[in-house]
Design an enzyme around this catalytic site. Sequence first.
Site, short mmCIF file in Angstrom:
data_model
loop_
_atom_site.label_atom_id
_atom_site.label_comp_id
_atom_site.label_asym_id
_atom_site.label_seq_id
_atom_site.Cartn_x
_atom_site.Cartn_y
_atom_site.Cartn_z
N ASN A 170 53.22 -1.85 36.37
CA ASN A 170 52.12 -1.84 36.63
C ASN A 170 52.30 -2.01 37.90
O ASN A 170 52.16 -3.63 38.56
CB ASN A 170 51.45 -2.11 35.89
CG ASN A 170 51.44 -1.07 34.34
OD1 ASN A 170 52.05 -2.04 33.92
ND2 ASN A 170 51.57 -0.02 34.51
N ALA A 171 51.47 -1.42 38.93
CA ALA A 171 51.55 -1.75 40.51
C ALA A 171 52.19 -2.88 41.82
O ALA A 171 51.66 -3.59 41.87
CB ALA A 171 50.07 -2.90 40.15
N ASP A 197 44.87 -7.60 29.43
CA ASP A 197 44.34 -7.28 30.38
C ASP A 197 42.72 -6.04 30.18
O ASP A 197 42.81 -4.70 30.66
CB ASP A 197 45.09 -6.29 31.58
CG ASP A 197 45.16 -6.18 32.56
OD1 ASP A 197 46.00 -4.94 33.66
OD2 ASP A 197 43.57 -6.94 33.04
#
EC number: 3.5.1.25
Lengths: 275, 404
Positions: free
Chosen positions: B235-236, B294
Amino acid sequence: MRLVILEDYDLASEWAAKYIRNRIIQFKPSAERYFTLGLPTGSTPYGCYQKLIEYYRSGDISFKYVKTFNMDEYVGLPRAHPESYHSYMWNNFFKHIDIDPAHAHVLDGNVEDLEAECQAYEQKISEAGGIELFVGGIGPDGHIAFNEPGSSLVSRTRVKTLAKDTIVANARFFGNDLSKVPTMALTVGVGTVMGAKEVMILITGAHKAFALYKAIEEGVNHMWTVSAFQQHPRTNFVCDEDATLELRVKTVKYFKGLMHVHNKLVDPVLSIKDQ
Amino acid sequence: MPSNKSVSDAPISQFINCRILRDHCLQREDLWVRDGKILDPEKLFFDEHGYADKCVDCEGSIIAPGFIDVQINGGYGIDFSQACDDAGSGVSLVAKKILEHGVTSFCPTLVTSPPHVYHKVLPQVKVHDGGAHGAGVLGFHLEGPFISLEKKGAHPEQFLRTFSSGGFRDLMETYGGLDSVAMVTLAPELDGSQSVIRDLCQKGITVSLGHSVANMSQAEEAVQHGASFITHLFNAMLPFHHRDPGIVGLLTSDQVPAGRTVYYGMIADGIHTNPAALRIAHRAHPSGLVLVTDAITAMGLPPGRHTLGQQVIEIQGLHAYVAGTKTLSGSIATMDMCVRHFKHASGCSVEEALEAASLHPAQLLGLSHRKGNLDFGSDADLVLLDETLNVKATFISGEEVWRK
């Protein structure tokens, strides 16, 4: 002597454990009068320890008023090493039962003054009133504890240098690296074990058969130190069929014929629950 | 039969009827605790002639080291990135609640924020041990603002920063201080980041790569300067490409200095990462996998609509959407859910699943000498679990702090 012959390792271990159980319970140990037990290490007594743990877990026996004295320990091997006899006794027996840690004696092979340690051990045994029952094994070379061939039959607890045979036999526990096997050990003497009121030697497996033959069918000889027990008033040899392979048929038949008498010692098996 | 107490007078607890995670294996062994630490019973027996004062019957449970969550943004309505006057009580509330998920230590995480937020919040929360009051705080995880514009994800664009005035000074100006900081996530392609990475590592702060468009050699350079973590892998960041695997390539890079491991966070909620991608990462580099939640503010709240700050969130099952849309607004899975899901999706062993939530984060933070394992001398932070890895009880320093 009593030569008790069971069919296999498991049955021999169970008979021995039942015998120890009955002896302790019949003795009725208490805070004023402890039962003193001499103990071995190695693969032979493992099954016997397993059964004793089982009897403790089922509530049939307690080790609260039992004092134990182990036969031997390596010199210079750290106590926490997985092959030390302290580790063996902790993992295979002490941690599973209710023995008072102050009464579980094992020789310390890491002290400065090994002689003093040996003498102190003999002292502890006599202060405890002597050993009621000493359980032992036999090496392939007929030794008891680390009393290697040539050991005095009246020896006491002392430092011994291990025989080549013993070092080779032990190499399998040290990654098959002979250089890692300890070369010296502290051991009770033949005389120390002879001083016990009763002795029980566990012998299982075909590789011990010749040693058993030398121990009971030949004379008393310091080359086969277990033979000394021919002169003890109460010796029990508990073995499996394989261990009898080098004995005369006559000897084996005689003692097998006595099994109905021997079995009275373990049947009925006693329990503290009935007390 | 009193112990001779030659080492300590403190009471000794013996956890029985349990299977403990030790030496990467679940073993049928008792667990002994004294003075909040795991005790060696063999030394106790032979050195001290000691034995247990109290037995705790675990009824066949698994005992694992307490879980460690290194990326959690809030929960139960609390958002750690809010500049409030009492940041401490928000952290404490979450710290108490996450005991139910088996988490005994965590890193409260702040997303990209303006400097005044860091200046306000950071001084209010110190690194401290856990206990009945809640899980221990290992230090903040500052995720941003030194990250990539293209990979900002849900971070607010206006507060992103670069190292314009010489690297470390920018960092100190932004954060105010680093006393209670355990980890910083940054994008290593930013100019000046390499010296910042070195400075942070020298201060004992873990550096993580994330929200970045770095290529693999930039990522490797960062690792050589001391970076040791990847924030929520996949992710990202740039997707894996077979001629430039980017940050993902660190999992199998041969440029990682000898003796060092690159760890990577995975949100194993079944939503943020496709299970097949999770399996690829796990199979490529199993010893580096660190489970993180998260989790956002909405974690722990019941299904339905909630107003959180400027947003309205709708919770349906394990999904948290921006209300009225199908846009995911963050993760709300709890750590124990992540452990169960990870085991199920990857087909890994129970031991591996538990270590991904305990041993690996402890190793990442350089704490494995006292946390993340049940070795003699380690802190007795424990989680008792049933066969299917549901939390039955949580202990910190040997004291029970939560029971189902």
